[in-house]
Design an enzyme around this catalytic site. Sequence first.
Site, PDB file in Angstrom:
ATOM      1  N   SER A 107       0.846  -1.243   0.074  1.00  0.00           N
ATOM      2  CA  SER A 107      -0.216  -0.167  -0.020  1.00  0.00           C
ATOM      3  C   SER A 107       1.103   1.175   0.081  1.00  0.00           C
ATOM      4  O   SER A 107       1.744   1.254  -0.982  1.00  0.00           O
ATOM      5  CB  SER A 107      -0.912  -0.180   1.160  1.00  0.00           C
ATOM      6  OG  SER A 107      -1.892   0.893   1.213  1.00  0.00           O
ATOM      7  N   ASP A 254      -8.815  -3.571  -5.559  1.00  0.00           N
ATOM      8  CA  ASP A 254      -8.668  -4.571  -4.295  1.00  0.00           C
ATOM      9  C   ASP A 254      -9.461  -3.894  -3.329  1.00  0.00           C
ATOM     10  O   ASP A 254      -9.187  -4.451  -2.063  1.00  0.00           O
ATOM     11  CB  ASP A 254      -7.397  -4.691  -3.949  1.00  0.00           C
ATOM     12  CG  ASP A 254      -6.546  -3.493  -3.559  1.00  0.00           C
ATOM     13  OD1 ASP A 254      -7.320  -2.503  -3.363  1.00  0.00           O
ATOM     14  OD2 ASP A 254      -5.284  -3.597  -3.220  1.00  0.00           O
ATOM     15  N   HIS A 276      -7.521  -5.801  -0.478  1.00  0.00           N
ATOM     16  CA  HIS A 276      -6.482  -4.936   0.005  1.00  0.00           C
ATOM     17  C   HIS A 276      -5.597  -5.754   1.278  1.00  0.00           C
ATOM     18  O   HIS A 276      -4.437  -5.536   1.528  1.00  0.00           O
ATOM     19  CB  HIS A 276      -6.736  -3.362   0.100  1.00  0.00           C
ATOM     20  CG  HIS A 276      -5.523  -2.394   0.203  1.00  0.00           C
ATOM     21  ND1 HIS A 276      -4.706  -2.390  -0.787  1.00  0.00           N
ATOM     22  CD2 HIS A 276      -5.032  -1.731   1.284  1.00  0.00           C
ATOM     23  CE1 HIS A 276      -3.737  -1.343  -0.488  1.00  0.00           C
ATOM     24  NE2 HIS A 276      -4.012  -1.077   0.688  1.00  0.00           N
TER      25      HIS A 276
END
Length: 310
Positions: A107, A254, A276
């Site tokens: 991320s 995601d 995610h």
Amino acid sequence: MKKYLAGLCAGFTLLLSLVALPAAAAGYTQTRYPIVLAHGLFGFDTLAGVPYFYQIPDALSRDGAKVYVTKVSAENSSVVRGEQLLTQVKNILAVTGAKKVNLIGHSQGGLDIRYVAAVRPDLVASVTTVGTPHKGSKFADALRGKLAPGSLTEAVLASVAQGFGSLINILSGGGTNPQNAIAALDALTSAGTASFNSKYPAGLPTSSCGSGAASANGVAFYSWGGTGLLTNVLDLTDPALGLTGLAFGFEANDGLVGRCSNHFGKIIADNYFQNHLDEVNQTFGLVSLFTSNPVTLFREQANRLKNAGF
Ligand code: CA
């Protein structure tokens, strides 16, 4: 019926543990340089005892890698977080005597490690980003769009998020890293990443959904990402990511990052059936049982880095 359910649960748990523990192979993940894991937004190294990269450091170190999990401000810009990370990279090099590190970021961690590689390429062998919004997150755009600068909403969100970030910092045993929720959100919008990318462009795709350069300044670049949303019925975080994923319309995502936005350097794959949180084997290893396991992907990447001489 009770017995049947208990048996089903036991079987499921066994299946989970088999999936979560790939067969050991001595030296499989034994990279030349230490592997440094960098967390995302709202991230932490461990939170109330639960590691952010769930079961991943052990799976890497078991077969030879030296693994370090870093910790930066849960919420701040990628430049501020990148500087904090650089300090930790220097410490890791001093402790291990290694000349370089392999950086892997999830991320926003992927943006932070790009910053480190840009300012000190001599200390970095490779940069691998996982589910990173290189071209921003449509969810961050949607959230930011509701916040006029200086508005009451912005102030309220900032204080809520700031409190959340500080809480994470306290729970994860930190407390000294500064938090800045609005800076964190701005770092993840399309406009924010465009500004970051103009300063640190290495490895970015030149077309809207292509791949990037495989290396620059002696640093190798890799990425992967997911496009799953509801992947495990037992994971209570799945519905939330299903909702945030609505911000993307018809674009595969995601939950927080669109498929094309996760592209960077050499693309290993951009569409694993992972949301995610699945990408870092959360929560508690509750991921899809029918596709590439996230722990396996990290192990495969360590092996790829090893084979490349990193
Ligand atoms: Ca999950």
